[in-house]
Design a protein around this motif. Sequence first.
Motif, PDB file in Angstrom:
ATOM      1  N   SER A  66       0.813  -1.222   0.000  1.00 43.45           N
ATOM      2  CA  SER A  66       0.000   0.000   0.000  1.00 43.45           C
ATOM      3  C   SER A  66       0.844   1.269   0.000  1.00 43.45           C
ATOM      4  CB  SER A  66      -0.928   0.013   1.218  1.00 43.45           C
ATOM      5  OG  SER A  66      -0.182   0.046   2.421  1.00 43.45           O
ATOM      6  N   ARG A  67       2.170   1.143   0.165  1.00 42.24           N
ATOM      7  CA  ARG A  67       3.041   2.322   0.174  1.00 42.24           C
ATOM      8  C   ARG A  67       3.401   2.737  -1.250  1.00 42.24           C
ATOM      9  NH1 ARG A  67       8.162   2.236   3.915  1.00 42.24           N
ATOM     10  NH2 ARG A  67       8.128   4.399   3.225  1.00 42.24           N
ATOM     11  N   SER A  68       3.340   4.015  -1.485  1.00 40.38           N
ATOM     12  CA  SER A  68       3.716   4.555  -2.789  1.00 40.38           C
ATOM     13  C   SER A  68       4.093   6.017  -2.607  1.00 40.38           C
ATOM     14  CB  SER A  68       2.563   4.419  -3.794  1.00 40.38           C
ATOM     15  OG  SER A  68       2.909   5.007  -5.033  1.00 40.38           O
ATOM     16  N   GLY A  69       5.293   6.387  -3.027  1.00 41.45           N
ATOM     17  CA  GLY A  69       5.733   7.765  -2.896  1.00 41.45           C
ATOM     18  C   GLY A  69       5.845   8.216  -1.461  1.00 41.45           C
ATOM     19  N   GLY A  70       6.176   7.284  -0.565  1.00 39.69           N
ATOM     20  CA  GLY A  70       6.310   7.633   0.840  1.00 39.69           C
ATOM     21  C   GLY A  70       4.995   7.770   1.575  1.00 39.69           C
ATOM     22  N   LYS A  71       3.867   7.470   0.923  1.00 38.01           N
ATOM     23  CA  LYS A  71       2.550   7.572   1.539  1.00 38.01           C
ATOM     24  C   LYS A  71       1.868   6.212   1.554  1.00 38.01           C
ATOM     25  CE  LYS A  71       1.547  12.425   0.478  1.00 38.01           C
ATOM     26  NZ  LYS A  71       0.562  13.370  -0.131  1.00 38.01           N
ATOM     27  N   ILE A  72       0.964   6.050   2.509  1.00 37.22           N
ATOM     28  CA  ILE A  72       0.174   4.826   2.618  1.00 37.22           C
ATOM     29  C   ILE A  72      -1.225   5.140   2.105  1.00 37.22           C
ATOM     30  CG2 ILE A  72      -0.629   3.008   4.162  1.00 37.22           C
ATOM     31  CD1 ILE A  72       1.536   4.049   6.151  1.00 37.22           C
ATOM     32  N   HIS A  73      -1.640   4.446   1.068  1.00 37.64           N
ATOM     33  CA  HIS A  73      -2.948   4.688   0.470  1.00 37.64           C
ATOM     34  C   HIS A  73      -3.966   3.716   1.057  1.00 37.64           C
ATOM     35  CE1 HIS A  73      -1.146   7.406  -2.508  1.00 37.64           C
ATOM     36  NE2 HIS A  73      -0.157   6.533  -2.564  1.00 37.64           N
ATOM     37  N   ILE A  74      -4.977   4.257   1.707  1.00 41.21           N
ATOM     38  CA  ILE A  74      -5.970   3.437   2.400  1.00 41.21           C
ATOM     39  C   ILE A  74      -6.705   2.510   1.432  1.00 41.21           C
ATOM     40  CG2 ILE A  74      -8.113   3.493   3.717  1.00 41.21           C
ATOM     41  CD1 ILE A  74      -5.718   4.150   5.379  1.00 41.21           C
ATOM     42  N   SER A  75      -7.117   3.023   0.290  1.00 38.70           N
ATOM     43  CA  SER A  75      -7.855   2.194  -0.669  1.00 38.70           C
ATOM     44  C   SER A  75      -6.980   1.045  -1.167  1.00 38.70           C
ATOM     45  CB  SER A  75      -8.340   3.044  -1.840  1.00 38.70           C
ATOM     46  OG  SER A  75      -7.256   3.685  -2.483  1.00 38.70           O
ATOM     47  N   THR A  76      -5.685   1.326  -1.413  1.00 39.15           N
ATOM     48  CA  THR A  76      -4.766   0.265  -1.854  1.00 39.15           C
ATOM     49  C   THR A  76      -4.553  -0.750  -0.740  1.00 39.15           C
ATOM     50  OG1 THR A  76      -3.634   1.873  -3.255  1.00 39.15           O
ATOM     51  CG2 THR A  76      -2.495  -0.204  -2.841  1.00 39.15           C
ATOM     52  N   MET A  77      -4.469  -0.266   0.501  1.00 39.98           N
ATOM     53  CA  MET A  77      -4.307  -1.176   1.630  1.00 39.98           C
ATOM     54  C   MET A  77      -5.506  -2.106   1.758  1.00 39.98           C
ATOM     55  SD  MET A  77      -3.755  -0.301   5.681  1.00 39.98           S
ATOM     56  CE  MET A  77      -2.156   0.438   5.374  1.00 39.98           C
ATOM     57  N   LEU A  78      -6.690  -1.570   1.538  1.00 36.00           N
ATOM     58  CA  LEU A  78      -7.901  -2.382   1.611  1.00 36.00           C
ATOM     59  C   LEU A  78      -7.890  -3.474   0.550  1.00 36.00           C
ATOM     60  CD1 LEU A  78     -10.639  -2.863   2.896  1.00 36.00           C
ATOM     61  CD2 LEU A  78     -11.605  -1.110   1.415  1.00 36.00           C
ATOM     62  N   LEU A  79      -7.531  -3.106  -0.683  1.00 37.45           N
ATOM     63  CA  LEU A  79      -7.471  -4.083  -1.766  1.00 37.45           C
ATOM     64  C   LEU A  79      -6.356  -5.101  -1.530  1.00 37.45           C
ATOM     65  CD1 LEU A  79      -8.019  -1.676  -4.793  1.00 37.45           C
ATOM     66  CD2 LEU A  79      -9.644  -3.333  -3.888  1.00 37.45           C
ATOM     67  N   ALA A  80      -5.200  -4.617  -1.034  1.00 36.33           N
ATOM     68  CA  ALA A  80      -4.101  -5.533  -0.731  1.00 36.33           C
ATOM     69  C   ALA A  80      -4.491  -6.504   0.373  1.00 36.33           C
ATOM     70  CB  ALA A  80      -2.864  -4.739  -0.327  1.00 36.33           C
ATOM     71  N   GLY A  81      -5.233  -6.002   1.367  1.00 36.50           N
ATOM     72  CA  GLY A  81      -5.702  -6.878   2.436  1.00 36.50           C
ATOM     73  C   GLY A  81      -6.631  -7.962   1.920  1.00 36.50           C
ATOM     74  N   ILE A  82      -7.519  -7.602   0.996  1.00 38.91           N
ATOM     75  CA  ILE A  82      -8.423  -8.590   0.399  1.00 38.91           C
ATOM     76  C   ILE A  82      -7.623  -9.649  -0.353  1.00 38.91           C
ATOM     77  CG2 ILE A  82     -10.236  -8.919  -1.324  1.00 38.91           C
ATOM     78  CD1 ILE A  82     -11.284  -6.141  -0.549  1.00 38.91           C
ATOM     79  N   ALA A  83      -6.611  -9.195  -1.110  1.00 39.84           N
ATOM     80  CA  ALA A  83      -5.797 -10.133  -1.881  1.00 39.84           C
ATOM     81  C   ALA A  83      -4.991 -11.064  -0.981  1.00 39.84           C
ATOM     82  CB  ALA A  83      -4.861  -9.356  -2.814  1.00 39.84           C
ATOM     83  N   VAL A  84      -4.368 -10.498   0.061  1.00 38.09           N
ATOM     84  CA  VAL A  84      -3.573 -11.317   0.980  1.00 38.09           C
ATOM     85  C   VAL A  84      -4.465 -12.287   1.746  1.00 38.09           C
ATOM     86  CG1 VAL A  84      -2.158 -11.225   3.073  1.00 38.09           C
ATOM     87  CG2 VAL A  84      -1.693  -9.657   1.187  1.00 38.09           C
ATOM     88  N   ASN A  85      -5.641 -11.845   2.142  1.00 37.85           N
ATOM     89  CA  ASN A  85      -6.584 -12.741   2.820  1.00 37.85           C
ATOM     90  C   ASN A  85      -6.976 -13.900   1.909  1.00 37.85           C
ATOM     91  OD1 ASN A  85      -6.874 -11.598   5.405  1.00 37.85           O
ATOM     92  ND2 ASN A  85      -8.287 -10.050   4.641  1.00 37.85           N
ATOM     93  N   ALA A  86      -7.205 -13.608   0.634  1.00 43.30           N
ATOM     94  CA  ALA A  86      -7.568 -14.662  -0.317  1.00 43.30           C
ATOM     95  C   ALA A  86      -6.417 -15.644  -0.513  1.00 43.30           C
ATOM     96  CB  ALA A  86      -7.962 -14.036  -1.653  1.00 43.30           C
ATOM     97  N   LEU A  87      -5.179 -15.112  -0.636  1.00 43.31           N
ATOM     98  CA  LEU A  87      -4.019 -15.974  -0.849  1.00 43.31           C
ATOM     99  C   LEU A  87      -3.752 -16.859   0.363  1.00 43.31           C
ATOM    100  CD1 LEU A  87      -1.550 -16.831  -2.488  1.00 43.31           C
ATOM    101  CD2 LEU A  87      -0.319 -14.881  -1.512  1.00 43.31           C
ATOM    102  N   THR A  88      -3.731 -16.251   1.554  1.00 39.56           N
ATOM    103  CA  THR A  88      -3.486 -17.042   2.760  1.00 39.56           C
ATOM    104  C   THR A  88      -4.616 -18.038   3.005  1.00 39.56           C
ATOM    105  OG1 THR A  88      -4.467 -15.260   4.084  1.00 39.56           O
ATOM    106  CG2 THR A  88      -2.067 -15.291   3.873  1.00 39.56           C
ATOM    107  N   GLY A  89      -5.852 -17.646   2.651  1.00 35.83           N
ATOM    108  CA  GLY A  89      -6.972 -18.574   2.788  1.00 35.83           C
ATOM    109  C   GLY A  89      -6.828 -19.776   1.877  1.00 35.83           C
ATOM    110  N   ALA A  90      -6.359 -19.541   0.641  1.00 35.09           N
ATOM    111  CA  ALA A  90      -6.159 -20.645  -0.290  1.00 35.09           C
ATOM    112  C   ALA A  90      -5.050 -21.580   0.192  1.00 35.09           C
ATOM    113  CB  ALA A  90      -5.823 -20.089  -1.672  1.00 35.09           C
ATOM    114  N   LEU A  91      -3.943 -21.009   0.666  1.00 36.08           N
ATOM    115  CA  LEU A  91      -2.833 -21.830   1.169  1.00 36.08           C
ATOM    116  C   LEU A  91      -3.247 -22.607   2.421  1.00 36.08           C
ATOM    117  CD1 LEU A  91       0.139 -19.333   0.703  1.00 36.08           C
ATOM    118  CD2 LEU A  91      -0.419 -21.326  -0.704  1.00 36.08           C
ATOM    119  N   THR A  92      -4.033 -21.952   3.274  1.00 34.71           N
ATOM    120  CA  THR A  92      -4.535 -22.647   4.469  1.00 34.71           C
ATOM    121  C   THR A  92      -5.437 -23.804   4.076  1.00 34.71           C
ATOM    122  OG1 THR A  92      -4.447 -20.583   5.749  1.00 34.71           O
ATOM    123  CG2 THR A  92      -5.816 -22.360   6.624  1.00 34.71           C
ATOM    124  N   GLY A  93      -6.309 -23.572   3.099  1.00 34.78           N
ATOM    125  CA  GLY A  93      -7.182 -24.641   2.615  1.00 34.78           C
ATOM    126  C   GLY A  93      -6.397 -25.815   2.035  1.00 34.78           C
TER     127      GLY A  93
END
Length: 360
Positions: A166-193
């Motif tokens: 979610s970091r870009s240009g020294g800033k943390i973008h909330i919308s990007t963090m939300l999307l990244a969280g969804i993606a990481v949750n999906a990936l870790t969920g698949a690996l856990t499964g």
Amino acid sequence: MSITAEKPATKLIQIGKPFQQSVILTLLVVGLVVSACISACVGAVKISLSELYYILLNQLGIANQHFEEQQQLILTVIRLPRVLLGVMIGAVLGITGAAMQGLFRNPLADPGLIGISSGASLFAVSAIVLELKILSDLSGWVGLYALSAFAFVGACLATILVYQISRSGGKIHISTMLLAGIAVNALTGALTGLLIYLANDAQLRTITFWSLGSLGGANWPVVWVLLPFVCITLFGLPRLGKALNAFSLGESQAEHLGINAASLKRQVILFCTLGVGVSVAMAGLIGFVGLVVPHMIRLLVGANHRLVLPGSALLGAIVLTLADLTARTIVAPAELSIGILTALLGAPVFLYILLKEHKR
């Protein structure tokens, strides 16, 4: 759920009636003390309030022998650590849920949104399924709680990954963090499964018990390990209440008011990761506390984060303490997983709040 942060109307940030709010917070403190006392007294072996009082005095070195030895052992070895663990974890889940909702400006946000719970779950399941020998080779209590440590590392690594994406240009973008969280949750969920698919029957039982959450493993070493993380979270987040009030008006408006938005985001993420990561590691996955409790507090004291954050900590502690009491008594002598109970109670309450707000 919307994938962008919602910007609430400025009228939501209201101070309200100070006297009424102080009364509510005082009642929450009293309610927490009462809940803890009831939870410590109720069980297979009954302990009266007077016996509880004398046992506690005896532990402080004041000799008042008005109780049986069995009652003292049950209270000091089993129930007190469990009550304290429930209070601490409930407080952490409540306050971090309120902080994440303030950071994302979205009432559907909770700490699991940035991968804390899913990362912990992946690493815990990996340790169980792969039967890592290092877990059993470690000596002393470190080896005994190595699974919890492994889960905590997973929570931290998943959050760091989301943070870096979610970091870009020294800033943390909330919308990007939300999307990244969804993606990481999906990936870790698949690996856990995938790991669950490879698990044998005994491992599946262990995974199921851990994932549903329980305070059954409570003891004094667990309490002492959890205590510093809880203190950091509970003392750190309320200091950000004023900044979160400004941030809820919008990031640019908050910066115009002198709030360092980047620093605020880092601090909220750090405190939430420390608190929730170690709580999930010690007690497993306990849902809906961090999601529902902040909503209930806002109905009582308004949207001022200087009140919502401590109020959520108090109410979260009360909710989890009573939920644990119910979980260990409703099907006695067996024990119901606390995650099942919080979901059964939390989901209808959350739906009621959503419907009420929708009508409004």
